[in-house]
Design an enzyme around this catalytic site. Sequence first.
Site, short mmCIF file in Angstrom:
data_model
loop_
_atom_site.label_atom_id
_atom_site.label_comp_id
_atom_site.label_asym_id
_atom_site.label_seq_id
_atom_site.Cartn_x
_atom_site.Cartn_y
_atom_site.Cartn_z
N ASP A 136 53.10 60.86 14.02
CA ASP A 136 54.20 59.92 13.78
C ASP A 136 55.41 60.18 14.67
O ASP A 136 56.06 59.25 15.13
CB ASP A 136 54.59 59.95 12.30
CG ASP A 136 53.56 59.25 11.44
OD1 ASP A 136 52.83 58.38 11.98
OD2 ASP A 136 53.46 59.56 10.24
N SER A 150 50.17 65.34 0.80
CA SER A 150 51.10 64.61 1.64
C SER A 150 50.56 63.19 1.73
O SER A 150 49.43 62.98 2.15
CB SER A 150 51.17 65.26 3.01
OG SER A 150 51.74 64.35 3.93
N ARG A 193 54.50 52.42 12.26
CA ARG A 193 55.50 53.18 13.02
C ARG A 193 56.22 52.36 14.10
O ARG A 193 57.43 52.44 14.21
CB ARG A 193 54.86 54.45 13.61
CG ARG A 193 54.32 55.40 12.55
CD ARG A 193 55.38 55.77 11.52
NE ARG A 193 54.86 56.63 10.47
CZ ARG A 193 54.75 56.28 9.19
NH1 ARG A 193 55.10 55.06 8.79
NH2 ARG A 193 54.30 57.13 8.29
N ASP A 242 62.67 65.75 3.06
CA ASP A 242 63.01 65.97 4.48
C ASP A 242 64.06 65.00 4.99
O ASP A 242 65.03 65.41 5.63
CB ASP A 242 61.75 65.90 5.35
CG ASP A 242 60.90 67.16 5.22
OD1 ASP A 242 61.41 68.17 4.70
OD2 ASP A 242 59.72 67.12 5.62
#
Length: 400
Positions: A126, A177, A97, A16
């Site tokens: 996120d 994932s 994050r 991605d």
Amino acid sequence: MGHVKKAVLAYSGGVDTSVCIPYLKNECGVEEVITLAVDLGQGAELEPVQQKALDSGAKESLVANVQERFVTDFAFPAIQANALYENRYPLSTALARPLIAQLLVETAEKYGADAIAHGCTGKGNDQVRFDVSIAALNPNLAILAPARGWGMSREEAIAYGEHHGISFAVKKSSPYSIDLNLLGRAIEAGHLEDPWTEPLEEVYTMTRAMADTPNDPEYVEIGFDQGVPVSLNGQKLGGVELITRLNAIAGNHGVGRIDMVENRLVGIKSREIYECPAMVVLIQAHRDLESLVLTADVTRYKRGIEETYSQLVYNGLWFSPLKTALDAFVQKTQERVTGTVRMKLFKGNATPAGRKSELSLYDMGLATYGAEDVFDHKAAEGFIYIWGLPTRVWSERVRG
Ligand code: ARG
């Protein structure tokens, strides 16, 4: 969307974020893409990642190793707050994050970029954490999240990337994932999407299967200074080293596995598997030390603060006025949280087996049932009379 000259892209080297580079340039009118890969102790080599960004069309490719900052400024405050989202998840992903956002903003300011980009999809937490943190740190920066709207499947994304000259290594694609850093691993998708299905052993890498853990318990002594873990078995260690070693020691005993259905901020329930060996041990040990050195009322009041704190961190509000105010409370409570906790690790469990502190409020003379007892037993009578008075009056009225 206005014209963007320069964007700083949060980059991992995955499909991605790699596809984001040509996509930003060709579909979003971005002139220059600067990528930033952040080393949070994933254990992966970042040099190939750095080169890959350039090969994918980045103007500049940066790598930041911020493990120490991650531990000192994010993990340790969370341990001081005994932060467990929904009572279980030590926030290993969530804590990373705001730090990544901070680095993106610092980079954007340094390079005179007008936008920040990331590859998060529109279903997760996120994206919220990035966007809200970036806005808190510099509200003038535009935020581009192309994956939120491009509507490409994974195959289409790969095809788009290949069309723009990016080659994707033909490694067997994992059905899971995974998000990984020094504080832990988060695993979703594949067979885990059915909350009734037990995780296959293959999803775990940081923790040993219970059947293979040692048949004897292991003890670790964790030293805290004002709520911050500073030593392991009497040896002073820096934060990264301490967490790295404790991950290995506790993981070997199968400690730190969490299987839960959690509530995402965007309203979705999701089944998550976590492996956070060190964080689980440290929070339990820290909480145990607090039981020795904090007064009852501070301990109880802090529980509520901890709950709110955990929700704020999970929900992307690391940089927010309420979080800052809670930090001040927590820091004040930590002034006397200095001492050592002995933890017993055995078959997936980490349990406190002993605690000591120069600042202990535990008073042997008051607690003992032996001859050294100094507690004034007679004083209990008057205390109970007054303590029970409202109940006595109530009972008399109700019973008539
Ligand atoms: N649900 C966790 C969180 O929001 C972790 C998500 C990590 N991502 C993953 N691919 N497992 O903090």
